[in-house]
Design an enzyme around this catalytic site. Structure first.
Site, PDB file in Angstrom:
ATOM      1  N   TYR A  65       0.865  -1.173   0.000  1.00 32.51           N
ATOM      2  CA  TYR A  65       0.000   0.000   0.000  1.00 32.51           C
ATOM      3  C   TYR A  65       0.905   1.227   0.000  1.00 32.51           C
ATOM      4  O   TYR A  65       1.426   1.660   1.010  1.00 32.51           O
ATOM      5  CB  TYR A  65      -0.887   0.042   1.237  1.00 32.51           C
ATOM      6  N   PHE A 210     -13.179  -5.074   0.677  1.00 33.87           N
ATOM      7  CA  PHE A 210     -14.294  -4.352   0.058  1.00 33.87           C
ATOM      8  C   PHE A 210     -15.597  -4.643   0.802  1.00 33.87           C
ATOM      9  O   PHE A 210     -16.619  -4.994   0.200  1.00 33.87           O
ATOM     10  CB  PHE A 210     -14.442  -4.713  -1.424  1.00 33.87           C
ATOM     11  N   PRO A 211     -15.602  -4.502   2.150  1.00 38.62           N
ATOM     12  CA  PRO A 211     -16.842  -4.755   2.896  1.00 38.62           C
ATOM     13  C   PRO A 211     -17.952  -3.783   2.524  1.00 38.62           C
ATOM     14  O   PRO A 211     -19.127  -4.067   2.732  1.00 38.62           O
ATOM     15  CB  PRO A 211     -16.410  -4.574   4.358  1.00 38.62           C
ATOM     16  N   LEU A 212     -17.558  -2.629   1.963  1.00 31.42           N
ATOM     17  CA  LEU A 212     -18.533  -1.649   1.483  1.00 31.42           C
ATOM     18  C   LEU A 212     -18.552  -1.588  -0.045  1.00 31.42           C
ATOM     19  O   LEU A 212     -18.948  -0.577  -0.634  1.00 31.42           O
ATOM     20  CB  LEU A 212     -18.215  -0.263   2.064  1.00 31.42           C
ATOM     21  N   GLY A 213     -18.119  -2.687  -0.694  1.00 33.17           N
ATOM     22  CA  GLY A 213     -18.140  -2.729  -2.150  1.00 33.17           C
ATOM     23  C   GLY A 213     -17.292  -1.659  -2.786  1.00 33.17           C
ATOM     24  O   GLY A 213     -17.660  -1.088  -3.813  1.00 33.17           O
TER      25      GLY A 213
END
Length: 286
Positions: A65, A210-213
């Site tokens: 990252y 990507f828990p919130l897409g």
């Protein structure tokens, strides 16, 4: 009580307790996971400290990252690390530009990456070290063997895997103790449901990425999600996180953001108690 402390905890590897709603550092770097997100690093340092002050005990980062940027920010913000704070990082991928990823799973590479992460994070041991991708050109036993060597040397406490299928997880567990899996998963994307079920059977943590897409669920995603959010006076993103926390006790979402207000919103999702009716509506979305 802070939002992150309102939830039952989870024990990584059976001996490393964490709260289930953590913080991911992908939101602290720029587009394509390249460079810093903010010109002023103090903004990211303050955000990391705010997360911990609000009860977060699991910080999820990765060497690529930035690259290096996120790990350096974690150390700058949080070292010396408070007791009970778990830093999870990842290795096994080399970056050459924005959204350019190259898998590098040879044992020598993995050792060098892990030791570089230890230096950047200013620690002698990592609570959780995750193989960011399995290298198809290197035997799994060699890749996991390198991590087992680092574990025996005390540099890694627990080993995790990122982006694997159920068959790979079964094979990996025959080689090494696997404490966590990190796959893409959210209320609308449940392709990894079989992996989640295996994690539940074996007591393995599942850190959904990507828990919130990738932000899509935070902006609204269909009538059912919006209706449940309206009933709770919440955002659709909060309901998406609350659904994960209700759906399985092994799910440990670590949403990332660069915004203090969004951080507070995410952590407040831990206080939302979904009803059976809410869950039936949301379960039917997949």
């Amino acid at each position: 009580m802070d939002a992150a402390t309102a939830l039952p905890g989870f024990s990584l590897g059976g001996d490393l307790p964490v709260r289930r709603l953590g913080f991911g550092t992908g939101g602290l770097v720029g587009p394509g996971y390249w460079g810093p997100r903010h010109d002023d690093p103090h903004r990211s340092v303050a955000l990391l400290r705010r997360a911990v002050d609000h009860g977060v005990t699991l910080i999820d980062t990765a060497d690529n990252y930035g690259p290096d940027v996120a790990e350096e920010l974690v150390a700058r913000a949080l070292h010396p690390y408070p007791e009970g704070l778990v830093i999870a990082t990842k290795g096994g991928v080399i970056r050459t530009g924005p959204d350019r990823w190259h898998i590098a799973g040879r044992p020598a590479n993995l050792r060098a990456m892990c030791e570089a992460s230890l230096r950047r994070l200013r620690t002698d041991a990592l609570g959780l070290y995750q193989l960011h991708r399995l290298d198809p050109d290197v035997p799994m036993a060699d890749q996991l063997g390198a991590l087992l060597d680092l574990q025996r040397e005390g540099k890694i406490r627990h080993i995790g895997l990122d982006s694997i299928d159920a068959a790979e997880l079964t094979r990996a567990r025959e080689i090494a103790p696997i404490a966590s899996v990190q796959n893409r998963y959210n209320v609308l994307d449940r392709a990894a449901e079989d992996v989640l079920e295996l994690c539940e059977q074996q007591g393995i943590a599942f850190l959904p990425w990507f828990p919130l897409g990738n932000g899509a669920l935070a902006g609204g995603a269909g009538d059912a999600l919006g209706a449940v959010a309206a009933r709770h006076g919440a955002t659709t993103g909060q309901i998406a996180l609350a659904w994960l926390l209700h759906h399985s006790p092994v799910l440990l979402p670590t949403p990332g953001t660069g915004s203090p207000a969004h951080l507070d919103e995410n952590l407040a999702a831990g206080r939302i108690a979904l009803t059976e009716g809410d869950l039936a509506l949301l379960d039917a979305l997949a």
